[in-house]
Design a protein around this motif. Structure first.
Motif, PDB file in Angstrom:
ATOM      1  N   ARG A 121      85.881  49.906  97.059  1.00 29.21           N
ATOM      2  CA  ARG A 121      84.454  49.875  97.420  1.00 29.21           C
ATOM      3  C   ARG A 121      83.693  50.987  96.675  1.00 29.21           C
ATOM      4  O   ARG A 121      82.644  50.739  96.088  1.00 29.21           O
ATOM      5  CB  ARG A 121      84.314  50.048  98.950  1.00 29.21           C
ATOM      6  N   ARG A 122      84.264  52.211  96.703  1.00 20.16           N
ATOM      7  CA  ARG A 122      83.587  53.357  96.079  1.00 20.16           C
ATOM      8  C   ARG A 122      83.501  53.251  94.560  1.00 20.16           C
ATOM      9  O   ARG A 122      82.464  53.514  93.969  1.00 20.16           O
ATOM     10  CB  ARG A 122      84.361  54.654  96.373  1.00 20.16           C
ATOM     11  N   GLU A 123      84.661  52.885  93.953  1.00 18.25           N
ATOM     12  CA  GLU A 123      84.723  53.009  92.492  1.00 18.25           C
ATOM     13  C   GLU A 123      84.268  51.764  91.742  1.00 18.25           C
ATOM     14  O   GLU A 123      83.898  51.850  90.586  1.00 18.25           O
ATOM     15  CB  GLU A 123      86.143  53.413  92.064  1.00 18.25           C
ATOM     16  N   VAL A 124      84.303  50.616  92.425  1.00 22.64           N
ATOM     17  CA  VAL A 124      83.941  49.387  91.712  1.00 22.64           C
ATOM     18  C   VAL A 124      82.637  48.776  92.234  1.00 22.64           C
ATOM     19  O   VAL A 124      81.756  48.433  91.450  1.00 22.64           O
ATOM     20  CB  VAL A 124      85.090  48.343  91.786  1.00 22.64           C
ATOM     21  N   LEU A 125      82.513  48.656  93.564  1.00 21.84           N
ATOM     22  CA  LEU A 125      81.331  47.961  94.098  1.00 21.84           C
ATOM     23  C   LEU A 125      80.109  48.870  94.209  1.00 21.84           C
ATOM     24  O   LEU A 125      79.009  48.494  93.802  1.00 21.84           O
ATOM     25  CB  LEU A 125      81.644  47.359  95.473  1.00 21.84           C
ATOM     26  N   GLU A 126      80.296  50.037  94.803  1.00 20.80           N
ATOM     27  CA  GLU A 126      79.123  50.877  95.082  1.00 20.80           C
ATOM     28  C   GLU A 126      78.349  51.316  93.844  1.00 20.80           C
ATOM     29  O   GLU A 126      77.134  51.471  93.928  1.00 20.80           O
ATOM     30  CB  GLU A 126      79.524  52.096  95.929  1.00 20.80           C
ATOM     31  N   PRO A 127      78.995  51.538  92.695  1.00 25.09           N
ATOM     32  CA  PRO A 127      78.191  51.961  91.538  1.00 25.09           C
ATOM     33  C   PRO A 127      77.210  50.904  91.031  1.00 25.09           C
ATOM     34  O   PRO A 127      76.341  51.233  90.218  1.00 25.09           O
ATOM     35  CB  PRO A 127      79.245  52.270  90.465  1.00 25.09           C
ATOM     36  N   GLY A 128      77.328  49.637  91.485  1.00 21.25           N
ATOM     37  CA  GLY A 128      76.409  48.613  90.982  1.00 21.25           C
ATOM     38  C   GLY A 128      76.447  48.614  89.462  1.00 21.25           C
ATOM     39  O   GLY A 128      77.514  48.541  88.865  1.00 21.25           O
ATOM     40  N   GLY A 129      75.266  48.719  88.837  1.00 26.04           N
ATOM     41  CA  GLY A 129      75.207  48.727  87.377  1.00 26.04           C
ATOM     42  C   GLY A 129      74.905  50.111  86.819  1.00 26.04           C
ATOM     43  O   GLY A 129      74.349  50.232  85.731  1.00 26.04           O
ATOM     44  N   SER A 130      75.289  51.160  87.578  1.00 28.67           N
ATOM     45  CA  SER A 130      74.920  52.514  87.139  1.00 28.67           C
ATOM     46  C   SER A 130      75.890  53.096  86.117  1.00 28.67           C
ATOM     47  O   SER A 130      75.663  54.189  85.603  1.00 28.67           O
ATOM     48  CB  SER A 130      74.820  53.447  88.350  1.00 28.67           C
ATOM     49  N   LYS A 131      76.985  52.379  85.846  1.00 31.65           N
ATOM     50  CA  LYS A 131      77.962  52.843  84.842  1.00 31.65           C
ATOM     51  C   LYS A 131      78.416  51.640  84.028  1.00 31.65           C
ATOM     52  O   LYS A 131      78.406  50.517  84.534  1.00 31.65           O
ATOM     53  CB  LYS A 131      79.227  53.378  85.533  1.00 31.65           C
ATOM     54  N   PRO A 132      78.911  51.872  82.791  1.00 37.52           N
ATOM     55  CA  PRO A 132      79.497  50.752  82.045  1.00 37.52           C
ATOM     56  C   PRO A 132      80.697  50.214  82.826  1.00 37.52           C
ATOM     57  O   PRO A 132      81.467  50.990  83.395  1.00 37.52           O
ATOM     58  CB  PRO A 132      79.955  51.389  80.730  1.00 37.52           C
ATOM     59  N   ALA A 133      80.863  48.891  82.843  1.00 39.19           N
ATOM     60  CA  ALA A 133      81.947  48.285  83.624  1.00 39.19           C
ATOM     61  C   ALA A 133      83.314  48.805  83.182  1.00 39.19           C
ATOM     62  O   ALA A 133      84.222  48.932  83.989  1.00 39.19           O
ATOM     63  CB  ALA A 133      81.880  46.768  83.507  1.00 39.19           C
ATOM     64  N   ARG A 134      83.434  49.102  81.895  1.00 41.20           N
ATOM     65  CA  ARG A 134      84.712  49.620  81.404  1.00 41.20           C
ATOM     66  C   ARG A 134      85.113  50.898  82.172  1.00 41.20           C
ATOM     67  O   ARG A 134      86.286  51.110  82.448  1.00 41.20           O
ATOM     68  CB  ARG A 134      84.598  49.910  79.899  1.00 41.20           C
ATOM     69  N   GLU A 135      84.116  51.699  82.524  1.00 46.99           N
ATOM     70  CA  GLU A 135      84.408  52.916  83.300  1.00 46.99           C
ATOM     71  C   GLU A 135      84.840  52.589  84.723  1.00 46.99           C
ATOM     72  O   GLU A 135      85.714  53.245  85.287  1.00 46.99           O
ATOM     73  CB  GLU A 135      83.173  53.827  83.360  1.00 46.99           C
ATOM     74  N   LEU A 136      84.209  51.565  85.326  1.00 48.87           N
ATOM     75  CA  LEU A 136      84.601  51.160  86.682  1.00 48.87           C
ATOM     76  C   LEU A 136      86.063  50.720  86.678  1.00 48.87           C
ATOM     77  O   LEU A 136      86.842  51.072  87.562  1.00 48.87           O
ATOM     78  CB  LEU A 136      83.733  49.996  87.189  1.00 48.87           C
ATOM     79  N   VAL A 137      86.411  49.935  85.655  1.00 48.48           N
ATOM     80  CA  VAL A 137      87.774  49.409  85.549  1.00 48.48           C
ATOM     81  C   VAL A 137      88.753  50.557  85.381  1.00 48.48           C
ATOM     82  O   VAL A 137      89.769  50.644  86.075  1.00 48.48           O
ATOM     83  CB  VAL A 137      87.879  48.432  84.354  1.00 48.48           C
TER      84      VAL A 137
END
Ligand SMILES: [Zn+2]
Length: 698
Positions: A658-674
């Motif tokens: 939830r924290r690292e993938v969903l909550e950031p929305g589009g505030s970071k490049p997806a590669r960073e979420l992954v």
């Protein structure tokens, strides 16, 4: 809390600026509501352009973001009203308004003064955080991809092309939505094999055969007509024993949109090709991937080849097994065509896994599944859903829930973090698709997000005079998986909906990441402990037996490799139509070549599925998104399956997700979420395991 809407005084007053549907009795009201937001958006842009001194986040990025918020509100709610509103007049108006809003968005994306203003924000002296810098960077890239830095005649041509593309896209979708085909059954015996409730719904009775004792035959008083709507089409393709009936249904379904949409699609493809060329790209596929995780059409081809390589051998094996099975049962049914695929795969699963997908439907009555998904999502994401009885809705069939944060470490603990609307059953005039739609874009501290599911699951129907005739709205296994999928989008929209910038709120990552959270949630459906909490027999209340569940999971794994190749085929079609020259493109020949290359089933002459392939409108060249995101979703899901004492819903992993993938929305490049969730790059290994049935099956 002061909302975003109160910050700008618009030209047109409306009663409830947050919800278009609150007073929607006519097309005029729809227009007035949209005009309110367009006026507010223009006011923000004027405010931004009026600034004379140094450009700051406050005097430039804030009004820019608010302008976008109003446009997104207007665009998303008109889009939803087009799909769901009970009045045809309002649906028509909503469709036209979507075009107007589209044109307004295009105008903003080509506004050179706004581009210069955003470029002039000095992020080094304005204490911009990483999310803000990323926002500005993406916005400027978006401007360049819109051609803002081109000369005036080019920009004018781009504007014309963009309008044309919007118009053609709407026309394509509208034709598909309105084009319901029907077939009349000549011989009622052709309906053999279909589930009893399906037959009852169509006025067909099973009676003892007078000719042969112990056998049943079908009877109907009036001719039976079936439509191509999914709840009528899918059971025919899956269960009808008659190959002629399946073929007729297949052709009717895959003829929707034809012939009108063939030319519309060709026109759309040439408009996109010209647009890409004006912007300096070799093809639309290159343009459409440059700001995505994928990066280029060449990377897409490499990726599709990798997936094909991962699936090919298992697919051959799966198909050989199936052919051997059919040869044994009914050699005359060979060779297998595309209209036979679902039926024979179902027969094979029944025989090999002692599993009949009909047999589990009594465990999935709609109301229980809905409650089960709410409970699962709640447990997984640390939220609860409280019925918002008084919320205004566009149809009495829509249910509304407030999403309450249960995470003790969250600053919003115990408070609502968003609202969801569930519009889950078919209705006359309503879109036939299953989708998740943003309604209100969330802004941290100003506005909670609101989003909706628009689906077509079986509708429970009570018969007050005769309770034995109650229809519990029993769902197919695949319906339940779809429901989990759409809920994954909904949670992403809501939990990602608390950003400083509206433009980064909700599902605002690169487009080719958006199917990861939805596809990951699908995988949870393989956890017996979780599913048994809600999969209870609608008459006896007994949970789905463990052995039945295990067979269901194993049976569903069969055909994964074939299914993956089908997805590669669609993705290649979507790539090729946008990477080859539009002039001289033969949509039929390309379709046939794709099936010949990727499918083991024989092509059915007259299949023109491209005319109703609405993904070509929405995803354009990027249908690969499903596969690409499946690969990531499986890698994510594997994190939940690490060996250890925890059950699958490991709350620590779930909260980290939830924290690292969903909550950031589009505030970071997806590669960073992954990378932050996996701690490494994505590989093909989870996909290989999933395809080769080691994954999920016990
Ligand atoms: Zn989806």
């Amino acid at each position: 809390m002061q909302g975003v809407v109160e910050q700008v005084k618009p030209a047109v007053e409306v009663q409830d600026p947050l919800h278009i549907w609150t007073a929607l009795h006519s097309a005029d009201e729809a227009k007035a509501w949209v005009e309110h937001h367009l006026a507010a958006s223009r006011a923000c842009i004027s405010e931004l352009l009026a600034v004379t001194g140094a450009r700051t986040l406050e005097n430039t990025l804030v009004p820019y973001d608010r302008a976008g918020w109003h446009l997104r509100m207007a665009g998303s709610q008109s889009g939803v009203m087009f799909m769901v509103h009970p009045l045809a007049e309002v649906r028509d108006a909503a469709q036209q308004l979507s075009q107007v809003i589209g044109a307004e968005s295009v105008a903003l994306s080509l506004n050179l003064d706004v581009y210069h203003a955003l470029s002039a924000i000095d992020i080094s002296t304005n204490a911009a955080d990483a999310a803000t810098r990323y926002y500005i960077e993406r916005a400027l890239l978006g401007y360049r991809l819109s051609g803002v830095d081109k000369d005036e005649p080019t920009r004018n041509r781009i504007r014309v092309l963009a309008d044309r593309m919007t118009h053609l896209s709407m026309s394509f979708s509208r034709t598909v939505q309105d084009d319901v085909r029907s077939i009349t059954i000549d011989t009622v015996a052709d309906l053999l094999g279909l589930p009893q409730d399906y037959l009852t719904r169509h006025g067909v009775r099973s009676v003892a055969s007078p000719a042969a004792s112990g056998t049943m035959q079908l009877e109907a008083d009036t001719p039976v007509t079936l439509t191509t709507d999914p709840p009528e089409m899918t059971p025919v393709m899956t269960y009808a024993a008659s190959p002629q009936l399946r073929r007729r249904m297949y052709l009717a379904y895959n003829d929707r949109g034809y012939p009108a949409n063939k030319q519309v699609l060709l026109d759309l493809l040439s408009a996109r090709e010209e647009m890409a060329a004006l912007l300096g790209f070799r093809s639309w596929a290159d343009l459409a991937t440059v700001d995505q995780m994928m990066g280029s059409a060449a990377n897409m081809r490499t990726f599709l080849n990798e997936v094909q390589a991962a699936a090919r051998e298992t697919a051959q094996h799966e198909f050989a097994e199936l052919e051997a099975f059919v040869r044994d049962r009914d050699p005359g049914a060979l060779p297998l065509t595309l209209s036979d695929a679902r039926y024979w795969e179902e027969q094979f699963r029944r025989a090999h896994y002692d599993f009949d997908s009909q047999s589990v439907r009594p465990y999935f009555p709609y109301e229980q599944v809905e409650a089960g998904i709410l409970a699962t999502a709640g447990k997984l994401f640390g939220v609860s859903f409280v019925r918002a009885e008084n919320a205004a809705v566009w149809s009495p069939a829509v249910k509304t829930f407030d999403v309450i944060d249960n995470d003790a470490s969250s600053p919003d603990h115990g408070a609502p973090v968003g609202r969801i609307y569930l519009d889950m059953h078919p209705r006359e005039g309503k879109s036939k698709w299953f989708s998740e739609c943003s309604l209100v874009c969330g802004v941290l501290g100003l506005q909670l997000p609101e989003a909706s599911l628009v689906c077509n699951f079986p509708q429970p129907k009570r018969d007050p005079d005769n309770p034995q005739n109650d229809d519990a709205g029993l769902m197919q296994y695949s319906d339940v998986v779809t429901c989990f999928h759409e809920f994954g989008h909904l949670m992403h929209e809501v939990l990602g909906g608390r950003q400083r910038w509206a433009g980064q709120s909700g599902i605002a990552t690169e487009g080719d990441f958006v199917e990861v959270p939805s596809q990951m949630l699908e995988e949870f459906f393989e956890d017996p402990e979780l599913v048994r909490t809600f999969a209870r027999h609608y008459q006896t209340g007994e949970p789905i037996p463990h052995d039945v569940f295990a067979r269901m999971v194993r049976a569903s794994a069969h055909g994964r490799a074939l299914g993956t190749l089908t997805q590669v085929m669609y993705a290649t079609y979507s790539l090729d139509t946008h990477d080859k020259r539009a002039a001289g493109l033969d949509l039929d020949a390309l379709l046939r070549a794709g099936y010949d290359r990727f499918s083991f089933y024989e092509f059915v002459d007259g299949n023109r599925m491209y005319a109703a392939f609405t993904h070509l409108v929405g995803y354009t060249s990027n249908y690969y998104t499903y596969l690409y995101d499946k690969v990531m979703a499986l890698e994510f899901f594997a994190e939940f399956k690490q060996p250890g004492p925890e059950t699958l819903i490991d709350s620590a992993t779930a909260m980290r997700y939830r924290r690292e993938v969903l909550e950031p929305g589009g505030s970071k490049p997806a590669r960073e979420l992954v990378k932050s969730f996996l701690g490494r790059e994505v590989s093909m290994s989870a996909l290989r395991r999933w395809i080769s049935r080691e994954f999920g099956a016990q």
